[in-house]
Design a protein around this motif. Structure first.
Motif, PDB file in Angstrom:
ATOM      1  N   PHE A  28       0.837  -1.193   0.000  1.00  0.00           N
ATOM      2  CA  PHE A  28       0.000   0.000   0.000  1.00  0.00           C
ATOM      3  C   PHE A  28       0.875   1.247   0.000  1.00  0.00           C
ATOM      4  N   ALA A  29       0.395   2.290  -0.658  1.00  0.00           N
ATOM      5  CA  ALA A  29       1.130   3.551  -0.720  1.00  0.00           C
ATOM      6  C   ALA A  29       1.254   4.189   0.664  1.00  0.00           C
ATOM      7  N   THR A  30       0.232   3.998   1.490  1.00  0.00           N
ATOM      8  CA  THR A  30       0.273   4.555   2.843  1.00  0.00           C
ATOM      9  C   THR A  30      -0.200   3.514   3.859  1.00  0.00           C
ATOM     10  N   ALA A  31       0.293   3.652   5.077  1.00  0.00           N
ATOM     11  CA  ALA A  31      -0.144   2.775   6.156  1.00  0.00           C
ATOM     12  C   ALA A  31      -1.637   2.971   6.424  1.00  0.00           C
ATOM     13  N   ALA A  32      -2.127   4.197   6.281  1.00  0.00           N
ATOM     14  CA  ALA A  32      -3.558   4.453   6.493  1.00  0.00           C
ATOM     15  C   ALA A  32      -4.396   3.625   5.526  1.00  0.00           C
ATOM     16  N   ASP A  33      -3.953   3.502   4.273  1.00  0.00           N
ATOM     17  CA  ASP A  33      -4.679   2.676   3.298  1.00  0.00           C
ATOM     18  C   ASP A  33      -4.631   1.196   3.677  1.00  0.00           C
ATOM     19  N   ALA A  34      -3.478   0.737   4.139  1.00  0.00           N
ATOM     20  CA  ALA A  34      -3.342  -0.668   4.545  1.00  0.00           C
ATOM     21  C   ALA A  34      -4.237  -0.969   5.739  1.00  0.00           C
ATOM     22  N   ILE A  35      -4.259  -0.065   6.697  1.00  0.00           N
ATOM     23  CA  ILE A  35      -5.085  -0.245   7.891  1.00  0.00           C
ATOM     24  C   ILE A  35      -6.560  -0.258   7.519  1.00  0.00           C
ATOM     25  N   ARG A  36      -6.953   0.664   6.674  1.00  0.00           N
ATOM     26  CA  ARG A  36      -8.365   0.720   6.252  1.00  0.00           C
ATOM     27  C   ARG A  36      -8.772  -0.571   5.541  1.00  0.00           C
ATOM     28  N   PHE A  37      -7.924  -1.056   4.629  1.00  0.00           N
ATOM     29  CA  PHE A  37      -8.212  -2.307   3.938  1.00  0.00           C
ATOM     30  C   PHE A  37      -8.333  -3.452   4.945  1.00  0.00           C
ATOM     31  N   ALA A  38      -7.376  -3.543   5.862  1.00  0.00           N
ATOM     32  CA  ALA A  38      -7.365  -4.638   6.824  1.00  0.00           C
ATOM     33  C   ALA A  38      -8.613  -4.657   7.687  1.00  0.00           C
ATOM     34  N   VAL A  39      -9.043  -3.506   8.138  1.00  0.00           N
ATOM     35  CA  VAL A  39     -10.171  -3.444   9.073  1.00  0.00           C
ATOM     36  C   VAL A  39     -11.518  -3.454   8.357  1.00  0.00           C
ATOM     37  N   GLU A  40     -11.647  -2.679   7.286  1.00  0.00           N
ATOM     38  CA  GLU A  40     -12.953  -2.524   6.640  1.00  0.00           C
ATOM     39  C   GLU A  40     -13.221  -3.564   5.549  1.00  0.00           C
ATOM     40  N   ASP A  41     -12.215  -3.905   4.775  1.00  0.00           N
ATOM     41  CA  ASP A  41     -12.436  -4.795   3.637  1.00  0.00           C
ATOM     42  C   ASP A  41     -12.011  -6.231   3.898  1.00  0.00           C
ATOM     43  N   PHE A  42     -11.307  -6.458   4.977  1.00  0.00           N
ATOM     44  CA  PHE A  42     -10.786  -7.785   5.276  1.00  0.00           C
ATOM     45  C   PHE A  42     -10.973  -8.087   6.762  1.00  0.00           C
ATOM     46  N   PRO A  43     -12.227  -8.117   7.221  1.00  0.00           N
ATOM     47  CA  PRO A  43     -12.472  -8.251   8.657  1.00  0.00           C
ATOM     48  C   PRO A  43     -11.980  -9.562   9.264  1.00  0.00           C
ATOM     49  N   ALA A  44     -11.738 -10.586   8.453  1.00  0.00           N
ATOM     50  CA  ALA A  44     -11.235 -11.858   8.976  1.00  0.00           C
ATOM     51  C   ALA A  44      -9.792 -11.741   9.450  1.00  0.00           C
ATOM     52  N   ILE A  45      -9.191 -10.563   9.294  1.00  0.00           N
ATOM     53  CA  ILE A  45      -7.791 -10.374   9.686  1.00  0.00           C
ATOM     54  C   ILE A  45      -7.572 -10.699  11.159  1.00  0.00           C
ATOM     55  N   ARG A  46      -8.576 -10.512  11.999  1.00  0.00           N
ATOM     56  CA  ARG A  46      -8.417 -10.812  13.431  1.00  0.00           C
ATOM     57  C   ARG A  46      -8.267 -12.300  13.680  1.00  0.00           C
ATOM     58  N   THR A  47      -8.842 -13.119  12.821  1.00  0.00           N
ATOM     59  CA  THR A  47      -8.785 -14.557  13.040  1.00  0.00           C
ATOM     60  C   THR A  47      -7.642 -15.218  12.280  1.00  0.00           C
ATOM     61  N   LEU A  48      -7.021 -14.497  11.381  1.00  0.00           N
ATOM     62  CA  LEU A  48      -5.893 -15.038  10.628  1.00  0.00           C
ATOM     63  C   LEU A  48      -4.584 -14.560  11.230  1.00  0.00           C
ATOM     64  N   ASP A  49      -3.541 -15.268  10.907  1.00  0.00           N
ATOM     65  CA  ASP A  49      -2.210 -14.822  11.291  1.00  0.00           C
ATOM     66  C   ASP A  49      -1.834 -13.715  10.315  1.00  0.00           C
ATOM     67  N   ALA A  50      -2.023 -12.461  10.720  1.00  0.00           N
ATOM     68  CA  ALA A  50      -1.805 -11.333   9.820  1.00  0.00           C
ATOM     69  C   ALA A  50      -0.974 -10.266  10.513  1.00  0.00           C
ATOM     70  N   TRP A  51      -0.220  -9.522   9.723  1.00  0.00           N
ATOM     71  CA  TRP A  51       0.562  -8.419  10.251  1.00  0.00           C
ATOM     72  C   TRP A  51       0.843  -7.401   9.171  1.00  0.00           C
ATOM     73  N   MET A  52       1.231  -6.206   9.620  1.00  0.00           N
ATOM     74  CA  MET A  52       1.565  -5.109   8.722  1.00  0.00           C
ATOM     75  C   MET A  52       2.996  -4.682   9.024  1.00  0.00           C
ATOM     76  N   GLN A  53       3.752  -4.456   7.967  1.00  0.00           N
ATOM     77  CA  GLN A  53       5.132  -3.985   8.093  1.00  0.00           C
ATOM     78  C   GLN A  53       5.185  -2.546   7.608  1.00  0.00           C
ATOM     79  N   VAL A  54       5.674  -1.643   8.460  1.00  0.00           N
ATOM     80  CA  VAL A  54       5.855  -0.237   8.110  1.00  0.00           C
ATOM     81  C   VAL A  54       7.296   0.103   8.471  1.00  0.00           C
ATOM     82  N   GLY A  55       8.128   0.273   7.462  1.00  0.00           N
ATOM     83  CA  GLY A  55       9.547   0.474   7.731  1.00  0.00           C
ATOM     84  C   GLY A  55      10.106  -0.747   8.426  1.00  0.00           C
TER      85      GLY A  55
END
Length: 80
Positions: A28-55
């Motif tokens: 993602f171009a910005t962390a805000a976009d990645a966070i929005r996708f993870a929470v709003e468009d991919f709600p199963a992220i809480r049940t999957l082994d998922a993480w975000m890398q920023v720097g």
């Protein structure tokens, strides 16, 4: 801690199929976009082994949700 929502981010999800784990990846171009996708468009992220890398920092799914709920989050949140 000050978080830069404008930094580029990578989102990883582990998908379990059989004995091996497949890794999903999205950049993602910005962390805000990645966070929005993870929470709003991919709600199963809480049940999957998922993480975000920023720097050099890594955030798990609970931390991603905390960043989304923060007063500092720069984008409009989906309602309802």
């Amino acid at each position: 801690m000050t978080f830069d929502y404008g930094s580029p981010a990578e989102l990883f999800t582990a998908k379990r199929k059989g004995p091996r784990k497949r890794l999903g990846y999205r950049r993602f171009a910005t962390a805000a976009d990645a966070i929005r996708f993870a929470v709003e468009d991919f709600p199963a992220i809480r049940t999957l082994d998922a993480w975000m890398q920023v720097g050099d920092e890594r955030f798990d799914s609970e931390e991603i949700h905390r960043l989304y709920e923060s007063d500092d989050y720069p984008q409009r949140r989906r309602t309802g």
